[in-house]
Structure formats: structure tokens, C-alpha cells
Motif scaffolding. Structure first.
Motif: not given
Ligand SMILES: *Cc1c(COP(=O)(O)O)cnc(C)c1O
Length: 327
Positions: A52-54, A106-110, A34-48, A319-322
Motif C-alpha cells: 500500500q505504501v508503494k 527482521h528475518e523477512h528483511g525489515v 514466535v510460532p511459525t503461524e505468527r511469523a507468517a501473519e506478521l510477514r503478510d501484514n507487513y507485505d500488505s 502490522i502487529f495487531g492491536a
């Protein structure tokens, strides 16, 4: 490098993909990144969501210990049974999302991903890294059990509701030419809201004397006695949307907790009976060391679910959007 490197990492759930740079390169070629912006968006969503889970788990305080799957060493930011605030497992629900989205995470560790459609899961499992721990969370048809059970890095089937499907899974797992190193985790789906259109077995209640039998208890006993390739991991519910949007404690989540209590009591009662069954007793003893898990909570209600005791949340759109309108 010869393609056998890839095949070998497919064959054992213990081999982390990182062990093979060649395998990684091969996979990267297959999956459209995916484009780098999409990868960053996914990472940010996941981390957020992960934060909250934590926070919700900390608010809940020390809960049931959830052990990490033995084969995902790289799983540090996921399930952790150690420490005073065991982390619920965050499953990223990726149905309808392209493999590139999953690869970026996955590259982010998920490592834990959930899918609803057998064919989609099978296709993604083939092209994505072998250290992913897949969760099947869609309606389970027994004619799909063979294919699902053949996916070597399937971590759990969360939607088991029938003896027939349990047998299909067990028969497939027993006949694999490359046997799994770990049992396949199964969650029994419970229809806590009683809605007709939801699948799942009827919930049990603490007080009712009839809770010592019924389809849920029968299925649990069947798995413990007759399906040694399966591991009874916990209970799962989807719950009603209505309940998830009100302020009060979600009654579906309370009902799943109550069902777990009643199920454990029923299993104990069965092993304490005159006709003791050694296999069942052993399984129940073993099960008591590690409490049955509760898979409950999605994008709209995972915080409440954790506060109410969830050990496994399934989060997709946050995480992924609608997703397309069907969902
Ligand atoms: C799609 C789905 C989810 C994720 O739902 P979101 O609201 O997108 O987080 C969770 N559990 C099941 C069973 C699903 O089908």
C-alpha cells in the motif's frame, strides 16, 4: 565462539549481522522466537502495508528523494531514493510487542522499527540484531537523552522539541568512547493540530511574517549551528484522530508541509542577513540538497499521508495487531 564477536558487531553500525553466523546464533538464543503461524501473519501484514505504501507513492508520483541510511545495506525493501517513485520509509512501530515479533520481521528483511519508551527501546536494541535502524517516536524527556544517544544503531529521534534535549543528545554523542559513523538524525515534532495534550512545537504558516522566528526556527538554527553530531532530518507530526478519519485532505499533513516550507524560508532568510554565519549557511546549503523529510501517517492514515507528501510513515497496529487498551 567468544562473545567478543557480538560485542564487535555492536560497536559498528556498518557491520551487518549476517557477517557473523555466531552472533546470529547467540541472538537467536536470547530472543524467544514466535510460532511459525505468527511469523507468517506478521510477514503478510507487513507485505500488505508495504504494498500500500508503494502504491500510494506511485499515485503521488515522483516526490522528494529520500536517501537510505548509509549503514543498512540490507535495507532494499525500505527507503529508496533511486528511481522515479522514491519509496517512503515504512517504520514498523513495535511498542509493547515482544522481541520475537521483531526478529521474525527482521528475518523477512525489515530494518526500521519505532519504539515509544526509552527502556523498552534500550532492552530490545540490546537483544536484537545490530543492523536494525531504530526510531525513537515517544515523548522525549531530556533525562532520557543520554541513554537514547548511547544506542549505537539508533537511526532517528523523531520527537525533538527542545534546545535542552538537543544539547543533551549532542553532549552525549560528542563524548561517546566509540563515536558514531553517522550523525544522529533528528525530526522536530510539530503540534499541527494545536491540541493541548499533543506535544510538539507550534506550526509555522506560509504567510505569517512572524514565521521567521519562534521556537521551531530557533531549535532548527541551534541544531545547525551548535550540534554537529545531529542531523536535522525533517519534521514530524502525529495529527488529530478526527482529521485522519475524514475524506478531505488531512489538514495536519498540509500544515506540516507548510511548516517545512516556512522553516526553509526562515533558515534561508537568516543566512542571507547582514550577519552571515558560515556554519549556518553551509548547513542550510547542505540541507537544500536533500529536502527536509516529513514524518506523518500511522495505521489509520498512512496512505493519505503519503499522497500528501510523507516520506516516513509509522505503522504499528496494522502490522502487529492491536495493543493493550492504553493505546
Ligand atoms: C503508536 C504510534 C504510532 C503507530 O500507531 P498505529 O496507529 O498503531 O499505527 C505512530 N506514531 C506514534 C508517535 C505512535 O506513538
Amino acid at each position: 565462539m567468544p562473545s567478543c564477536v557480538v560485542l564487535r558487531s555492536f560497536s559498528t553500525t556498518r557491520t551487518p549481522l549476517a557477517a557473523s553466523a555466531a552472533a546470529r546464533a547467540t541472538l537467536a538464543k536470547m530472543v524467544q522466537p514466535v510460532p511459525t503461524e505468527r511469523a507468517a501473519e506478521l510477514r503478510d501484514n507487513y507485505d500488505s502495508i508495504a504494498n500500500q505504501v508503494k502504491a500510494a507513492a506511485e499515485k503521488r508520483g515522483a516526490g522528494p528523494t529520500v536517501s537510505s541510511p548509509s549503514y543498512s545495506a540490507a535495507d532494499s525493501n525500505q527507503v529508496d531514493g533511486q528511481g522515479p517513485h522514491p519509496q517512503p520509509r515504512l517504520v514498523a512501530v513495535s511498542k509493547y510487542k515482544p522481541a520475537g515479533d521483531l526478529l521474525a520481521l527482521h528475518e523477512h528483511g525489515v530494518r526500521h522499527f519505532g519504539e515509544n519508551y526509552p527502556q523498552e527501546l534500550e532492552a530490545k536494541a540490546k537483544e536484537l540484531p545490530r543492523d536494525i535502524a531504530w526510531h525513537y517516536i515517544g515523548t522525549l524527556q531530556s533525562n532520557k537523552c543520554k541513554m537514547l544517544a548511547s544506542i549505537p544503531n539508533l537511526f532517528a529521534i523523531e520527537t525533538l522539541t527542545s534546545v535542552k534535549a538537543a544539547n543533551q543528545l549532542h553532549n552525549t554523542l560528542s563524548a561517546l568512547s566509540l563515536p558514531r559513523e553517522t550523525r544522529l538524525n533528528v525530526f522536530l515534532q510539530v503540534n499541527t493540530s494545536g491540541e493541548e495534550q499533543k506535544s510538539g512545537l507550534p506550526a509555522l504558516s506560509r504567510s505569517s511574517s512572524s514565521s521567521a522566528d519562534g521556537p521551531l526556527v530557533d531549535l532548527a538554527v541551534h541544531i545547525l549551528q551548535k550540534c554537529p553530531t545531529l542531523r536535522l532530518k525533517g519534521l514530524m507530526t502525529i495529527g488529530s484522530l478526527e482529521a485522519s478519519t475524514s475524506d478531505a485532505p488531512n489538514p495536519d499533513f498540509e500544515r506540516l508541509k507548510e511548516t517545512r516550507e516556512a522553516l526553509v524560508a526562515a533558515l534561508r532568510a537568516q543566512t542571507g542577513g547582514a550577519e552571515q554565519d558560515d556554519a549556518l549557511r553551509k548547513a542550510v546549503d547542505e540541507g537544500e540538497e536533500e529536502e527536509l523529510e516529513l514524518s506523518m501517517g500511522m495505521s489509520s492514515d498512512f496512505v493519505e499521508a503519503i499522497e500528501q507528501g510523507s516520506t516516513n510513515v509509522r505503522v504499528g497496529s496494522s502490522i502487529f495487531g492491536a495493543r493493550p487498551a492504553k493505546w
